[in-house]
Design a protein around this motif. Structure first.
Motif, mmCIF file in Angstrom:
data_model
loop_
_atom_site.group_PDB
_atom_site.id
_atom_site.type_symbol
_atom_site.label_atom_id
_atom_site.label_comp_id
_atom_site.label_asym_id
_atom_site.label_seq_id
_atom_site.Cartn_x
_atom_site.Cartn_y
_atom_site.Cartn_z
ATOM 1 N N ALA A 35 14.649 25.363 13.493
ATOM 2 C CA ALA A 35 15.554 26.224 12.728
ATOM 3 C C ALA A 35 16.250 27.246 13.615
ATOM 4 N N ASP A 36 15.994 27.185 14.926
ATOM 5 C CA ASP A 36 16.635 28.087 15.885
ATOM 6 C C ASP A 36 17.781 27.329 16.541
ATOM 7 N N TRP A 37 18.911 27.251 15.861
ATOM 8 C CA TRP A 37 19.978 26.364 16.288
ATOM 9 C C TRP A 37 20.781 26.897 17.462
ATOM 10 N N PRO A 121 14.567 31.362 14.386
ATOM 11 C CA PRO A 121 15.171 32.200 15.423
ATOM 12 C C PRO A 121 14.420 33.522 15.543
ATOM 13 N N ALA A 122 14.797 34.310 16.537
ATOM 14 C CA ALA A 122 14.184 35.620 16.707
ATOM 15 C C ALA A 122 14.393 36.468 15.457
ATOM 16 N N ASP A 127 20.574 34.765 11.873
ATOM 17 C CA ASP A 127 20.333 33.362 11.522
ATOM 18 C C ASP A 127 18.930 33.127 10.981
ATOM 19 N N VAL A 128 18.041 34.117 11.118
ATOM 20 C CA VAL A 128 16.680 33.927 10.636
ATOM 21 C C VAL A 128 16.623 33.917 9.112
ATOM 22 N N ALA A 129 17.644 34.429 8.454
ATOM 23 C CA ALA A 129 17.618 34.531 6.994
ATOM 24 C C ALA A 129 17.542 33.164 6.322
ATOM 25 N N ALA A 130 18.263 32.174 6.850
ATOM 26 C CA ALA A 130 18.302 30.862 6.186
ATOM 27 C C ALA A 130 16.927 30.206 6.118
ATOM 28 N N PRO A 131 16.205 30.062 7.231
ATOM 29 C CA PRO A 131 14.879 29.441 7.101
ATOM 30 C C PRO A 131 13.882 30.293 6.328
#
Length: 229
Positions: A35-37, A121-122, A127-131
């Motif tokens: 999930a860390d694209w 992600p960190a 971007d961490v919100a989506a997962p």
């Protein structure tokens, strides 16, 4: 379950793969998705640490690995076996893919009762919100350093705000953890992973520590729906 942490290098990817393999050793059909694209390395780590690589299993071939976006788009059920987790890579053109919709849809192509681990992600990244929104619970991975613990506490707070409360924490690079760490993160410490050097997943004591984490995790209420043989 989202495997989250503060900054990069906190041990999220190693923990995602180490825990996925430990759950497989317990007889679970596990899916681990990158999930860390922006900084994807879950599939590469899986290939580099594969004790029995397939013919195409070299680091150069990772880019062509099946991605989480491919799995969702194909809408075909993922059928992981019980001997090795299914690892889904990040999409090649990540910015053209709707991350939130992809992670939400992942549930529809994974078997009911199969543990699904998302390598996040960190914690400070937007971007961490989506997962975190897609996952039911979070597992917080952190080294035992002041700055890292502070960031891990912030990540745990973000996870709670996104309705993904931490089930526990795993401390990386240590075998002894002060009681105040659990109080700081407001969740129990479920695992203590020793320092395995440059290739931790090849070390027996590290694998044993992830086996212990898997055992304790499956005893929590968050994992009661997981099917373990």
């Amino acid at each position: 379950m989202a495997v989250a942490g503060g900054k990069g290098g906190s041990g999220k990817t190693t923990t995602t793969l180490g825990l996925a393999r430990a759950l497989s050793r317990r007889g679970a059909s596990v899916v681990a998705a990158d999930a860390d694209w922006d900084l994807p390395n879950l599939a590469r780590l899986a290939v580099e640490t594969d004790s029995d690589p397939v013919e195409s299993g070299s680091p150069a071939d990772v880019r062509g690995a099946r991605s989480v976006a491919d799995a969702v788009r194909e809408a075909e059920p993922i059928r992981p076996d019980r001997s090795e987790p299914t690892v889904l890579a990040a999409p090649d053109s990540a910015r053209s893919v709707d991350a939130r919709a992809t992670f939400d849809a992942l549930d529809g192509v994974t078997p009911e009762g199969a543990p699904v681990l998302l390598d996040c992600p960190a914690g400070a990244s937007p971007d961490v919100a989506a997962p975190l929104r897609a996952a039911d619970r979070a597992l917080i991975a952190t080294p035992l350093r002041r700055a890292a613990l502070r960031d891990a506490a912030k990540t745990a707070a973000i996870a709670r705000r996104l309705d993904c409360p931490p089930v526990g924490a795993v401390v990386i690079g240590e075998t002894s953890v002060p009681d105040r760490v659990a109080a700081l993160l407001d969740c129990p410490v479920l695992g203590r992973i020793p320092d395995g050097g440059g290739a931790p997943l090849s070390e027996r004591e590290v694998r044993d520590a992830y086996d212990g984490l898997a055992r304790r995790l499956t005893e929590t209420a968050a994992a009661t729906g997981w099917q373990i043989a």
